[in-house]
Design a protein around this motif. Sequence first.
Motif, mmCIF file in Angstrom:
data_model
loop_
_atom_site.group_PDB
_atom_site.id
_atom_site.type_symbol
_atom_site.label_atom_id
_atom_site.label_comp_id
_atom_site.label_asym_id
_atom_site.label_seq_id
_atom_site.Cartn_x
_atom_site.Cartn_y
_atom_site.Cartn_z
ATOM 1 N N PRO A 15 4.865 6.430 -26.710
ATOM 2 C CA PRO A 15 4.856 5.586 -25.501
ATOM 3 C C PRO A 15 5.030 4.043 -25.647
ATOM 4 O O PRO A 15 5.617 3.306 -25.239
ATOM 5 C CB PRO A 15 3.809 5.959 -24.503
ATOM 6 N N HIS A 16 4.407 3.629 -26.738
ATOM 7 C CA HIS A 16 4.348 2.271 -27.147
ATOM 8 C C HIS A 16 5.698 2.007 -27.851
ATOM 9 O O HIS A 16 6.221 0.781 -27.255
ATOM 10 C CB HIS A 16 3.260 1.929 -28.216
ATOM 11 N N ILE A 17 6.320 2.767 -28.301
ATOM 12 C CA ILE A 17 7.823 2.520 -29.002
ATOM 13 C C ILE A 17 8.653 2.567 -27.834
ATOM 14 O O ILE A 17 9.468 1.695 -27.717
ATOM 15 C CB ILE A 17 8.043 3.686 -29.958
ATOM 16 N N ALA A 18 8.484 3.544 -27.033
ATOM 17 C CA ALA A 18 9.202 3.727 -25.423
ATOM 18 C C ALA A 18 9.130 2.185 -24.832
ATOM 19 O O ALA A 18 10.346 1.667 -24.390
ATOM 20 C CB ALA A 18 8.726 4.561 -24.775
ATOM 21 N N SER A 19 7.976 1.753 -24.928
ATOM 22 C CA SER A 19 7.961 0.306 -24.209
ATOM 23 C C SER A 19 8.538 -0.755 -24.959
ATOM 24 O O SER A 19 9.389 -1.516 -24.369
ATOM 25 C CB SER A 19 6.556 0.002 -24.001
ATOM 26 N N ALA A 20 8.686 -0.801 -26.104
ATOM 27 C CA ALA A 20 9.446 -1.495 -27.004
ATOM 28 C C ALA A 20 11.036 -1.365 -26.890
ATOM 29 O O ALA A 20 11.562 -2.421 -26.649
ATOM 30 C CB ALA A 20 9.199 -1.332 -28.570
ATOM 31 N N LEU A 21 11.277 -0.386 -26.556
ATOM 32 C CA LEU A 21 12.863 0.371 -26.259
ATOM 33 C C LEU A 21 13.082 -0.477 -24.929
ATOM 34 O O LEU A 21 14.075 -1.004 -24.819
ATOM 35 C CB LEU A 21 12.972 1.543 -26.418
#
Length: 282
Positions: A133-139
């Motif tokens: 989810p943190h990587i998704a937020s970065a995307l």
Amino acid sequence: MRIDLHAHSNASDGTDSPAELVANAVAAGLDVVALTDHDTVAGHPGAAAALAGTGLTLVPGAELSCQVGGISMHLLAYLFDPAEPAFAAERELVRTDRFRRARAIVERCRELGAPISWEQVQRIAGDGSVGRPHIASALVEAGVVASVSDAFTPEWLANEGRADVRKHETDPALAVRLVREAGGVPVFAHPGAVKRGRTVSDQVIADLAAAGLAGLEVDHIDHDEPTRSRLRGLARELGLLVTGSSDYHGSRKTVRLGECTTDPAVYEALVAQATGAKPITA
């Protein structure tokens, strides 16, 4: 009573601090909330400290990453002894590999043309356990996708998607045994959430029930009504408890605390099975 048995704080991949989660649970009109961060109990002390004067009951728990037959699944563990050594060691192993996997996924995203960085993902995660989810937020920040949910597609972060990297996931039969040996109560999280990827068969669920699984999380935002009906029938057939919960992640997802809830009689039956810990009240 309004009871929500699945919520996350920023100790894993939610956006609320443990204290904020407690305050938001009170504001949502809940009587009981379970803090079930991924593979960690780090948020429990902060949540417990915030209970004073609220009237809220906190159920300490965790959500465990498991895998069987190449299919990922999650197990909710409630009211276990967090110091029991075998279960604590397994949670640490999963957390350590989660970090390795997150770095590898970021590199895979960059190779696929996404202008994100590991430093950006760490900033988003803060003190929490870094996850997809943190990587998704970065995307989302980079304009690659419009929302966190849009990142969880085969194009990017879905299980077996272009950017996915496998991680250590506990065999669910072992996880059930570890939870029980730590005095806890294991419940299969969102077992019919097909939008997240492949789901396990009813036979796997039956095998886990024989191994000590206590219940199925049936009422969940990722389950449509036909799925809920089928899972209720399976739970009845196997003698399993039926729980409901929001799977709240704060502002990272649109689901609200208390959007799905657990029947008070089921909650009492779940608590009665626990020997490792007790619900916490102010």
